[in-house]
Design a protein around this motif. Structure first.
Motif, PDB file in Angstrom:
ATOM      1  N   UNK A 101       0.837  -1.195   0.000  1.00  0.00           N
ATOM      2  CA  UNK A 101       0.000   0.000   0.000  1.00  0.00           C
ATOM      3  C   UNK A 101       0.875   1.249   0.000  1.00  0.00           C
ATOM      4  N   UNK A 102       0.311   2.350  -0.471  1.00  0.00           N
ATOM      5  CA  UNK A 102       1.063   3.599  -0.526  1.00  0.00           C
ATOM      6  C   UNK A 102       1.323   4.133   0.879  1.00  0.00           C
ATOM      7  N   UNK A 103       2.477   4.756   1.031  1.00  0.00           N
ATOM      8  CA  UNK A 103       2.855   5.453   2.253  1.00  0.00           C
ATOM      9  C   UNK A 103       3.167   6.891   1.843  1.00  0.00           C
ATOM     10  N   UNK A 104       2.691   7.892   2.583  1.00  0.00           N
ATOM     11  CA  UNK A 104       2.908   9.276   2.154  1.00  0.00           C
ATOM     12  C   UNK A 104       4.383   9.593   1.906  1.00  0.00           C
ATOM     13  N   UNK A 105       4.618  10.444   0.917  1.00  0.00           N
ATOM     14  CA  UNK A 105       5.969  10.889   0.577  1.00  0.00           C
ATOM     15  C   UNK A 105       6.111  12.350   0.984  1.00  0.00           C
ATOM     16  N   UNK A 231     -13.321  -0.206  -2.666  1.00  0.00           N
ATOM     17  CA  UNK A 231     -13.017  -0.991  -1.478  1.00  0.00           C
ATOM     18  C   UNK A 231     -11.573  -1.413  -1.339  1.00  0.00           C
ATOM     19  N   UNK A 232     -10.695  -0.971  -2.253  1.00  0.00           N
ATOM     20  CA  UNK A 232      -9.274  -1.285  -2.122  1.00  0.00           C
ATOM     21  C   UNK A 232      -8.627  -0.369  -1.086  1.00  0.00           C
ATOM     22  N   UNK A 233      -7.673  -0.909  -0.339  1.00  0.00           N
ATOM     23  CA  UNK A 233      -6.901  -0.104   0.606  1.00  0.00           C
ATOM     24  C   UNK A 233      -5.705   0.448  -0.153  1.00  0.00           C
ATOM     25  N   UNK A 234      -5.735   1.759  -0.409  1.00  0.00           N
ATOM     26  CA  UNK A 234      -4.737   2.380  -1.271  1.00  0.00           C
ATOM     27  C   UNK A 234      -3.543   2.940  -0.519  1.00  0.00           C
ATOM     28  N   UNK A 235      -3.706   3.206   0.768  1.00  0.00           N
ATOM     29  CA  UNK A 235      -2.595   3.784   1.513  1.00  0.00           C
ATOM     30  C   UNK A 235      -2.816   3.687   3.006  1.00  0.00           C
ATOM     31  N   UNK A 236      -1.741   3.913   3.751  1.00  0.00           N
ATOM     32  CA  UNK A 236      -1.790   3.898   5.216  1.00  0.00           C
ATOM     33  C   UNK A 236      -1.065   5.141   5.718  1.00  0.00           C
ATOM     34  N   UNK A 237      -1.734   5.901   6.570  1.00  0.00           N
ATOM     35  CA  UNK A 237      -1.213   7.150   7.112  1.00  0.00           C
ATOM     36  C   UNK A 237      -0.849   6.961   8.586  1.00  0.00           C
ATOM     37  N   UNK A 238      -0.303   8.016   9.201  1.00  0.00           N
ATOM     38  CA  UNK A 238      -0.159   8.068  10.654  1.00  0.00           C
ATOM     39  C   UNK A 238       0.860   7.125  11.249  1.00  0.00           C
TER      40      UNK A 238
END
Length: 330
Positions: A101-105, A231-238
């Protein structure tokens, strides 16, 4: 100690304009001293309106701001938060190599006030996990996340300064939940008999296993999951609260975010056995009882009720598993 300044829209706008100017100067091969307008030119730029900025939360002193439609500015409110933020930036670079999954850049980072850090992050496209349901394919995304976190070398994570968190006592949490359930019963919010499923011997059987510590996000709430309309999990924040610790904590977080059945299915796909899955399930269930009892009339009561409902959704695993023979895998 000098009190930290209160971030305002003007504070954010000035910071963003300075970042835009620095980026333009770098692109043009110039530094600020080469600006034909000198300081007057810089002041003229500061007078520009710049991109739209608005608080991302309703807090009285917001520290997270939307910048245009593609970026998020996060301001550390104190020096401790600044240290966590700097560690988070290094951790995200490490995690990005392992999770699907994407992680913020971070496109820029520095100080917005003396000793107080900021990071300007790219916005991960999608909506909040609190507002969108996760599909079956999204559960596979979550399984990939849990698998990736387990694959991050613990020693490498610790060199970044990540702390180790000792596993919580499920029996102590169970006792707290039993006491809290009495308040919920009086408010007609919960059937305390549901906690009878977790007996003291069962809580003992579900203690964390030695040597099971992995990198854990430790805050996998719905608000930290970026979910698309399909419904896809595209990224995780925090990632600021990540620790080396009990993987059941992330399973518990997913139970609150997407419901116990989906959380357990994702953990099972990631290779976790019955014991950590059931431990995560009961951590989530006891937590929701305690937290709702503490904030029955607060502004978060509705969200806490939703999380309690999700955590207490029945799963097949607890019906067919004898804790005495529970699988110790992972």
């Amino acid at each position: 100690m000098t009190q930290a300044p209160t971030p305002t829209a003007d504070t954010v706008r000035r910071l963003v304009l300075s970042l835009l100017k620095d980026a333009k100067d770098a692109k043009d091969g110039k530094d600020a001293g080469d600006d034909p307008g000198g300081r007057g030119g810089r002041k003229a730029r500061q007078g520009e309106s710049g991109p739209d900025v608005r608080p991302a939360t309703d807090d009285a002193e917001p520290v997270t701001w939307w910048v245009g439609s593609r970026h998020v500015l996060r301001l550390a409110p104190d020096r401790e938060a600044t240290l966590r933020q700097r560690r988070e930036l290094r951790l995200r670079d490490l995690v990005r190599q392992h999770v699907p999954t994407a992680v913020p850049v971070s496109v820029a980072h520095g100080e917005w006030a003396p000793g107080l850090g900021y990071t300007l992050d790219t916005k991960v496209p999608g909506g909040s996990g609190e507002e969108h349901d996760v599909s079956a394919v999204g559960e596979a995304d979550l399984a990939g996340l849990l698998t990736g976190l387990r694959e991050v070398p613990v020693r490498q994570a610790e060199t970044l300064g990540l702390p180790r968190a000792a596993p919580r006592s499920l029996e102590a949490l169970r006792r707290s939940a039993v006491r809290a359930a009495e308040r919920l019963v009086r408010a007609d919010e919960f059937d305390a008999a549901r906690l009878n499923q977790l007996t003291p011997p069962a809580a003992s059987q579900l203690a964390a296993q030695p040597g099971s510590a992995v990198l854990t996000h430790h805050a996998l709430t719905g608000g930290h999951l970026v979910v698309s309309a399909d419904g896809r999990v595209r990224g995780v924040l925090g990632w600021a609260g990540a620790v080396v610790g009990d993987p059941a904590e992330d399973i518990a977080g997913l139970a609150l975010a997407v419901g116990s059945p989906a959380a357990v299915r994702a953990a099972t796909l990631a290779g976790y056995g019955a014991r950590p899955c059931l431990r995560g399930l009961w951590l989530a269930r006891c937590d929701t009882v305690v937290r709702l009892a503490e904030d029955l009339t607060g502004k978060n009561a509705m969200l806490l009720r939703t999380r309690l409902r999700r955590a207490w959704e029945p799963i097949l695993l607890e019906r067919v598993t004898d804790l005495g023979d529970a699988d110790d895998a992972l």
